[in-house]
Enzyme design. Structure first.
Site, PDB file in Angstrom:
ATOM      1  N   ASP A  34     -37.789  14.539 -33.800  1.00 52.79           N
ATOM      2  CA  ASP A  34     -37.341  13.584 -32.795  1.00 52.79           C
ATOM      3  C   ASP A  34     -38.578  12.862 -32.246  1.00 52.79           C
ATOM      4  O   ASP A  34     -39.273  13.374 -31.376  1.00 52.79           O
ATOM      5  CB  ASP A  34     -36.576  14.326 -31.691  1.00 52.79           C
ATOM      6  CG  ASP A  34     -36.103  13.392 -30.580  1.00 52.79           C
ATOM      7  OD1 ASP A  34     -36.500  12.212 -30.574  1.00 52.79           O
ATOM      8  OD2 ASP A  34     -35.341  13.857 -29.711  1.00 52.79           O
ATOM      9  N   TYR A  54     -36.382  18.236 -25.079  1.00 48.16           N
ATOM     10  CA  TYR A  54     -35.406  17.271 -24.560  1.00 48.16           C
ATOM     11  C   TYR A  54     -35.003  16.344 -25.701  1.00 48.16           C
ATOM     12  O   TYR A  54     -35.858  15.754 -26.361  1.00 48.16           O
ATOM     13  CB  TYR A  54     -35.979  16.446 -23.399  1.00 48.16           C
ATOM     14  CG  TYR A  54     -34.957  15.428 -22.933  1.00 48.16           C
ATOM     15  CD1 TYR A  54     -33.897  15.803 -22.112  1.00 48.16           C
ATOM     16  CD2 TYR A  54     -34.997  14.103 -23.375  1.00 48.16           C
ATOM     17  CE1 TYR A  54     -32.920  14.897 -21.736  1.00 48.16           C
ATOM     18  CE2 TYR A  54     -34.029  13.185 -23.001  1.00 48.16           C
ATOM     19  CZ  TYR A  54     -32.987  13.585 -22.183  1.00 48.16           C
ATOM     20  OH  TYR A  54     -32.020  12.680 -21.833  1.00 48.16           O
ATOM     21  N   TYR A  86     -28.835  10.212 -13.127  1.00 41.98           N
ATOM     22  CA  TYR A  86     -28.892  11.470 -12.392  1.00 41.98           C
ATOM     23  C   TYR A  86     -28.850  11.265 -10.877  1.00 41.98           C
ATOM     24  O   TYR A  86     -29.751  11.697 -10.158  1.00 41.98           O
ATOM     25  CB  TYR A  86     -30.147  12.262 -12.797  1.00 41.98           C
ATOM     26  CG  TYR A  86     -30.069  12.761 -14.212  1.00 41.98           C
ATOM     27  CD1 TYR A  86     -29.411  13.955 -14.500  1.00 41.98           C
ATOM     28  CD2 TYR A  86     -30.615  12.021 -15.263  1.00 41.98           C
ATOM     29  CE1 TYR A  86     -29.293  14.397 -15.804  1.00 41.98           C
ATOM     30  CE2 TYR A  86     -30.495  12.465 -16.575  1.00 41.98           C
ATOM     31  CZ  TYR A  86     -29.837  13.649 -16.835  1.00 41.98           C
ATOM     32  OH  TYR A  86     -29.713  14.084 -18.113  1.00 41.98           O
ATOM     33  N   LYS A 132     -36.424   4.403 -28.104  1.00 43.09           N
ATOM     34  CA  LYS A 132     -37.314   3.934 -27.030  1.00 43.09           C
ATOM     35  C   LYS A 132     -38.169   2.708 -27.422  1.00 43.09           C
ATOM     36  O   LYS A 132     -37.718   1.602 -27.250  1.00 43.09           O
ATOM     37  CB  LYS A 132     -38.155   5.078 -26.500  1.00 43.09           C
ATOM     38  CG  LYS A 132     -37.296   6.116 -25.766  1.00 43.09           C
ATOM     39  CD  LYS A 132     -38.069   6.984 -24.775  1.00 43.09           C
ATOM     40  CE  LYS A 132     -37.149   7.651 -23.786  1.00 43.09           C
ATOM     41  NZ  LYS A 132     -36.693   8.991 -24.155  1.00 43.09           N
TER      42      LYS A 132
HETATM   43  C1  LIG Z   1     -35.418   9.649 -24.314  1.00 39.95           C
HETATM   44  C2  LIG Z   1     -35.278  10.619 -25.391  1.00 39.95           C
HETATM   45  C3  LIG Z   1     -34.048  10.826 -26.046  1.00 39.95           C
HETATM   46  C4  LIG Z   1     -32.763  10.138 -25.606  1.00 39.95           C
HETATM   47  O1  LIG Z   1     -32.816   8.756 -25.750  1.00 39.95           O
HETATM   48  P1  LIG Z   1     -31.797   7.839 -24.902  1.00 39.95           P
HETATM   49  O2  LIG Z   1     -32.075   6.462 -25.412  1.00 39.95           O
HETATM   50  O3  LIG Z   1     -32.126   8.036 -23.469  1.00 39.95           O
HETATM   51  O4  LIG Z   1     -30.415   8.299 -25.235  1.00 39.95           O
HETATM   52  C5  LIG Z   1     -34.010  11.726 -27.091  1.00 39.95           C
HETATM   53  N1  LIG Z   1     -35.121  12.387 -27.481  1.00 39.95           N
HETATM   54  C6  LIG Z   1     -36.303  12.214 -26.891  1.00 39.95           C
HETATM   55  C7  LIG Z   1     -37.498  12.956 -27.390  1.00 39.95           C
HETATM   56  C8  LIG Z   1     -36.431  11.339 -25.809  1.00 39.95           C
HETATM   57  O5  LIG Z   1     -37.615  11.195 -25.205  1.00 39.95           O
END
Ligand SMILES: *Cc1c(COP(=O)(O)O)cnc(C)c1O
Length: 454
Positions: A262, A160, A32, A291
């Site tokens: 997620d 997100y 960004y 992550k």
């Molecule tokens: C960071 C994140 C993503 C995206 O992961 P990237 O490895 O940056 O593509 C998706 N969902 C959540 C909840 C996140 O915190």
């Protein structure tokens, strides 16, 4: 906390490395950023346990776990050894028509650690791709049920889920990039963000009504609901009640909608449970992990699904699941993940996260007395100071570096998600820095009056 797991041979020799900042700002995008108005970046030459070493020799206590991934700290000897061993044996091989034991071992661990219904593992390269895969799974599942009308996603505001296009379509419609990209971002169905606080047992009337109405109105069009369980991360670091997830699970079952959780930010202990959905005793039909999956050492993500979803996809017109990235199940990344998951399985994270939670709760509490501060909240190894106004990331980041810590605020949030291995003394330095910086933000504008030493 002792550093005894680190053999002396691992100590940093790196401060001699020099960083070509000029080339960086001229040629390299950072997340960004603009190519005409470069923001300051800090050259890191090495990292060990919970400290980053800058090119000028300064060390910073890391409050970010490198965007929430590096949960065991940096240069952990167990993960390093696993990766070194794998590197000499098989760093990469294609996954089409080939398999390897590192992928099998990681899958065994994931199937064992997650809920019993989650039995099938798809390896992706990053979190955003794990979300793309989850969405594609849900759509293909309903094609298999001859329910082509079920082709929308439903989600809550302030979420997100990543930066790729399908992931963007389920990010918060205002904070996300929907208007910017217009019709290129698929229109999805949004419910107001959960309003029931984490500690509340009963759902607010507002949440109950919003959920029931949305399902009753849209269920025929909805393939899946996607949500970050318990903690909405990059969309605002907000925590909400387990009861909300329970209600979602009930409504998904009642109306035949799949539930995608997620857990890319929350997975592997961050909120005090191994997976955040365990606060609610529910399970997902499709689960996204990323992550912290490799302990933050190398990019890898995974999307798990149930037998039922896998069967549905396999009975869809395509007959196969239509996805297969080049670096799928990269053996080096799988070796890192296997080592990291084995560390998680030793269960030290539980005590570490609970100690971090206790300490954050007591040390951040008095920040609420500052006039600039709107809210203070803690859950697991996440500590948040929410300001009344947006903050200037670059100037606050510099203030933090001057205080010897690495903290990267965004929007109106000064928050930390440190490695679980952080010592209580290091954690105190982080919370002190958060309060010092929050206090020095001039309440009337976005600039800060800051002590500059260097
Ligand atoms: C960071 C994140 C993503 C995206 O992961 P990237 O490895 O940056 O593509 C998706 N969902 C959540 C909840 C996140 O915190």
């Amino acid at each position: 906390m002792s550093n005894s797991i680190y053999p002396p041979s691992l100590s940093s020799t790196a401060s001699s490395q020099s960083i070509d900042y000029g080339f960086d700002s001229e040629h390299i995008w950072h997340p960004y950023t603009s190519m005409t108005h470069a923001l300051p970046v800090y050259g890191v030459v090495s990292a060990r346990d919970c400290e980053l070493t800058l090119d000028d020799g300064r060390t910073l206590i890391d409050g970010t776990s490198s965007w929430w991934a590096c949960v065991h700290g940096y240069s952990h000897p167990v993960i390093l050894a696993a990766m070194q061993q794998q590197l000499t044996q098989l760093s990469h091989v294609m996954f089409g028509g080939i398999t390897h034991q590192p992928a099998i071992e990681v899958s065994k661990l994931l199937v064992e650690m997650t809920s019993p219904n989650l039995t099938k593992v798809f390896f992706a390269d990053s979190g955003s791709i794990a979300v793309e895969v989850a969405i594609k799974m849900a759509l293909q599942y309903w094609q298999g049920q001859a329910s082509n009308s079920k082709n929308k996603l439903m989600t809550v505001k302030r979420g997100y889920h990543g930066d790729t296009f399908a992931a963007m379509s389920v990010c918060d419609p205002e904070g996300g990039m929907h208007t910017m990209f217009g019709q290129n971002v698929t229109q999805q169905i949004f419910i107001d963000a959960p309003s029931t606080a984490f500690a509340d047992r009963e759902l607010t009337e507002t949440d109950t009504m919003a959920l029931e109405k949305a399902f009753a109105t849209y269920h025929q069009d909805v393939a899946a609901v996607i949500i970050e369980p318990i903690m909405q991360g990059a969309g605002g670091m907000r925590f909400y009640a387990p009861a909300y997830l329970q209600k979602l699970r009930q409504l998904c079952d009642k109306y035949q909608v799949l539930l995608i959780l997620d857990e890319i930010a929350t997975g592997f202990g961050r909120t005090g449970k191994l997976f955040a959905y365990q606060h609610a005793n529910i399970t997902a039909d499709i689960l996204c992990l990323g992550k912290a999956l490799t302990g933050g050492y190398i990019s890898l993500a995974a999307t798990l699904c149930s037998d039922e979803v896998a069967k549905g996809i396999s009975q869809s017109p395509a007959g196969v699941f239509m996805h297969g990235p080049t670096f799928m199940a990269n053996p080096l990344a799988c070796a890192a993940a296997q080592a990291s998951l084995n560390l998680i399985k030793q269960n030290q994270w539980q005590q570490q996260v609970s100690q971090i939670e206790t300490q954050l709760t007591s040390e951040l509490a008095n920040a609420i007395t500052l006039p600039q501060v709107k809210d203070v909240r803690v859950l697991g190894a996440v500590g948040v100071i929410e300001m009344h106004q947006q903050v200037d990331t670059a100037s606050l980041q510099q203030a933090f570096v001057n205080l010897g810590v690495w903290i990267r605020p965004f929007s109106n949030l000064i928050y930390i998600m440190p490695p679980y291995t952080i010592s209580s003394c290091q954690l105190t330095q982080l919370t002190q820095a958060m309060k010092t910086v929050a206090k020095n933000i001039n309440a009337n504008n976005r600039n800060i009056n800051f002590i500059s030493h260097g």
